[in-house]
Design a protein around this motif. Structure first.
Motif, mmCIF file in Angstrom:
data_model
loop_
_atom_site.group_PDB
_atom_site.id
_atom_site.type_symbol
_atom_site.label_atom_id
_atom_site.label_comp_id
_atom_site.label_asym_id
_atom_site.label_seq_id
_atom_site.Cartn_x
_atom_site.Cartn_y
_atom_site.Cartn_z
ATOM 1 N N ASN A 1 -49.059 -37.852 -56.967
ATOM 2 C CA ASN A 1 -48.304 -38.002 -55.729
ATOM 3 C C ASN A 1 -47.746 -36.653 -55.260
ATOM 4 O O ASN A 1 -47.943 -36.233 -54.112
ATOM 5 N N ALA A 2 -47.095 -35.952 -56.201
ATOM 6 C CA ALA A 2 -46.543 -34.637 -55.845
ATOM 7 C C ALA A 2 -47.667 -33.682 -55.469
ATOM 8 O O ALA A 2 -47.529 -32.879 -54.542
ATOM 9 N N THR B 1 -39.663 -25.354 -49.327
ATOM 10 C CA THR B 1 -40.370 -26.630 -49.142
ATOM 11 C C THR B 1 -40.817 -27.198 -50.488
ATOM 12 O O THR B 1 -40.809 -28.412 -50.693
ATOM 13 N N SER C 1 -39.777 -35.712 -55.888
ATOM 14 C CA SER C 1 -40.522 -36.204 -57.054
ATOM 15 C C SER C 1 -39.581 -36.583 -58.188
ATOM 16 O O SER C 1 -39.811 -37.572 -58.896
ATOM 17 N N GLN D 1 -39.839 -30.848 -52.202
ATOM 18 C CA GLN D 1 -40.774 -31.832 -52.747
ATOM 19 C C GLN D 1 -40.464 -32.116 -54.216
ATOM 20 O O GLN D 1 -40.569 -33.253 -54.666
ATOM 21 N N VAL E 1 -55.590 -36.429 -49.972
ATOM 22 C CA VAL E 1 -54.252 -36.290 -49.392
ATOM 23 C C VAL E 1 -53.912 -37.492 -48.512
ATOM 24 O O VAL E 1 -52.812 -38.054 -48.600
ATOM 25 N N GLU F 1 -50.477 -29.836 -49.273
ATOM 26 C CA GLU F 1 -50.236 -29.588 -47.848
ATOM 27 C C GLU F 1 -49.275 -28.416 -47.648
ATOM 28 O O GLU F 1 -49.433 -27.604 -46.741
ATOM 29 N N ILE F 2 -48.272 -28.344 -48.527
ATOM 30 C CA ILE F 2 -47.314 -27.234 -48.449
ATOM 31 C C ILE F 2 -48.027 -25.908 -48.722
ATOM 32 O O ILE F 2 -47.851 -24.922 -48.003
ATOM 33 N N ALA G 1 -50.477 -34.196 -53.961
ATOM 34 C CA ALA G 1 -50.936 -34.361 -52.580
ATOM 35 C C ALA G 1 -49.986 -33.653 -51.619
ATOM 36 O O ALA G 1 -50.418 -32.945 -50.710
ATOM 37 N N TYR G 2 -48.688 -33.848 -51.825
ATOM 38 C CA TYR G 2 -47.725 -33.210 -50.926
ATOM 39 C C TYR G 2 -47.688 -31.694 -51.132
ATOM 40 O O TYR G 2 -47.623 -30.936 -50.171
ATOM 41 N N GLY H 1 -51.949 -29.586 -56.625
ATOM 42 C CA GLY H 1 -51.719 -29.153 -55.252
ATOM 43 C C GLY H 1 -52.453 -27.866 -54.922
ATOM 44 O O GLY H 1 -53.044 -27.733 -53.853
ATOM 45 N N ARG I 1 -50.799 -39.967 -49.142
ATOM 46 C CA ARG I 1 -49.749 -39.993 -48.124
ATOM 47 C C ARG I 1 -49.650 -41.348 -47.443
ATOM 48 O O ARG I 1 -48.580 -41.748 -46.985
#
Lengths: 242, 214
Positions: B95-96, B145, B153, B149, B55, B102-103, B98-99, B33, B59
């Motif tokens: 997966n985590a 945030t 996860s 996440q 991303v 963004e955070i 990508a999120y 990330g 997503r």
């Protein structure tokens, strides 16, 4: 010795030409005050002097080094050019002491002990030694700005740039900050000060630059510029602010 | 009650697997990330595009499809061989990641521009500015945030049971059919997840208070 030489400086933001053509020279130990209406380009002019704004055209020499040359190490130049901002920009996650010692330790690699000793001396100078352990959020505007000055001085700069340092302060805080700046000027610091404090400009300025419409319209010793302005625009501006 | 007592040791073994997978995946995911966020904000356009495509791809697809793609899809290639735990860790991490990116991007962008200007005017280079000035402030703001996440996860790891990873959910499924007491086994399974997540968010709010933004 010439500290700053500005030659035909130009700066545009997209299509907006903020600085059209400015040239001037700042000698060692000079205090230059920059005045002018808002939007005239005076802050942009100041921010070009340490390349916080990318320069569109012309040249700026700091101690003889052309900072528009992309090959020079701008971080090296900036160590010699301290800057104080209207909004203080203290690091809120760090204590006053940490704010002051950060750059000497990380950039100059000074050891902690020497950096702290120096920091306490500077905090003494701005009258805030007892706030060393406080965080910026606990300080008044005037105190924040004095810490910001100490933080800039910690790098032993040869030039200090002030970008409207008192404009965000409550009136009763302005004096404390101006006093610190006056002391600095008397000690021989080379200073460029963008300000609305005409009193400070008149008292401390070796020269005053009146900027309007992207040009340095008039440049003179304060007595002449304030007492006997030559240009219509200078007269119009001064009649509104004095 | 007996079924629960008998099932519990197996569930605890599964919990260990879940926590192990979660711990590794969340650390890798966070690093992914961070890198992707920095790519996204880098001055180089090509890096922005790589980050954005990554991303969007993650997503825009379900977790289980990503898992199947990595475990079955990649494994069908001759030169790749992943066991199910590794494939699971990789999927959760990506997966985590990508999120998280963004955070982290939003966190970095939320810091006032004046901070960077002050740091750069003192002679800090852009890396030092990120490291000492921007990221420490951004992380404090991002913590709630990020915790959120991380919890998502953790719950996603239960899907790894589908490819046979012996995690908490998989152990639960085995015990449910072995004991013929699906009601109680799945109830206790839920309680275990709940307790773990509760502890996780308590830890996070403790850290948050400790590093409260001044």
């Amino acid at each position: 010795m010439t500290m700053i030489r500005v030659e035909n400086l130009k700066k545009s933001f997209g299509d907006l030409e903020v600085i059209k053509d400015m040239s001037t020279v700042v000698e060692e130990k000079e205090v230059i005050c920059v005045i002018g209406p808002s939007g005239s380009g005076k802050s942009t002019f100041l921010r070009c002097l340490n390349r916080l704004e990318e320069i569109t055209g012309g040249h700026v020499y700091i101690e003889g080094v052309d900072i528009t040359n992309p090959k020079i190490d701008i971080n090296k130049i900036r160590q010699d050019v301290g800057m104080v901002f209207q909004q203080f920009n203290l690091f809120p996650h760090k204590s006053v002491l940490e704010n002051v010692i950060l750059a000497p330790m990380k950039v100059k690699k000074s050891d902690r002990k020497a950096s702290e000793k120096k920091a306490y001396e500077l905090l003494d100078k701005v009258g805030l030694r007892e706030k060393a352990k406080a965080y910026p959020g606990e300080l008044s505007g005037g105190q924040k700005q004095r810490v910001a000055i100490a933080r800039a001085l910690a790098m032993d700069p040869k030039i200090m740039l002030f970008d409207e340092p008192t404009s965000a302060l409550d009136p009763e805080m302005v004096g404390d900050v101006l006093d610190v700046m006056k002391q600095l000027a008397r000690e021989g610091m080379t200073m460029v000060v963008v300000t609305h404090e005409m009193g400070f400009a008149a008292e401390m300025g070796d020269r005053v630059l009146f900027i309007d419409g992207g040009y340095i319209v008039e440049e003179n010793v304060p007595k002449e510029l304030f007492g006997n302005p030559q240009h219509e625009r200078t007269k119009a501006f001064l009649s509104k602010v004095l | 009650m007996d079924t629960i007592i008998n099932a519990l040791p197996y569930l605890m073994e599964g919990l260990q697997v879940t926590l192990y997978i979660f711990a590794i995946a969340i650390v890798i995911g966070f690093l992914i990330g961070l890198v992707v966020a920095l790519f996204r904000l880098a001055p180089l356009k090509i890096l922005n595009w790589i980050a954005k495509i990554f991303v969007d791809a993650i997503r825009g697809t379900p977790f289980i499809v990503q898992l199947f793609f990595i475990y079955f899809g990649l494994n069908s290639l001759d030169f790749i061989s992943l066991d199910n735990t590794t494939a699971g860790i990789v999927t959760v991490a990506i997966n985590a990641g990508a999120y998280f990116s963004e955070i982290i991007r939003a966190g970095i962008q939320s810091i006032d521009k004046g901070q960077t200007e002050a740091a750069r005017s003192l002679g800090l280079n852009s890396t030092q500015n990120m490291r000492y000035i921007i990221l420490p402030q951004a992380f404090r703001r991002m913590l709630p945030t990020i915790t959120n996440q991380a919890i998502i996860s953790l719950k996603d790891t239960s899907l790894l049971s589908v490819i046979g990873v012996a995690d908490l959910t998989q152990e639960g499924r085995i015990q449910a059919s072995a004991t013929f007491d699906a009601f109680n086994v799945y109830l206790i399974l839920g309680v275990i997840y709940f307790v773990v997540i509760y502890l996780l968010s308590t830890l996070a709010s403790f850290v948050e208070r400790k590093f409260v933004l001044r």
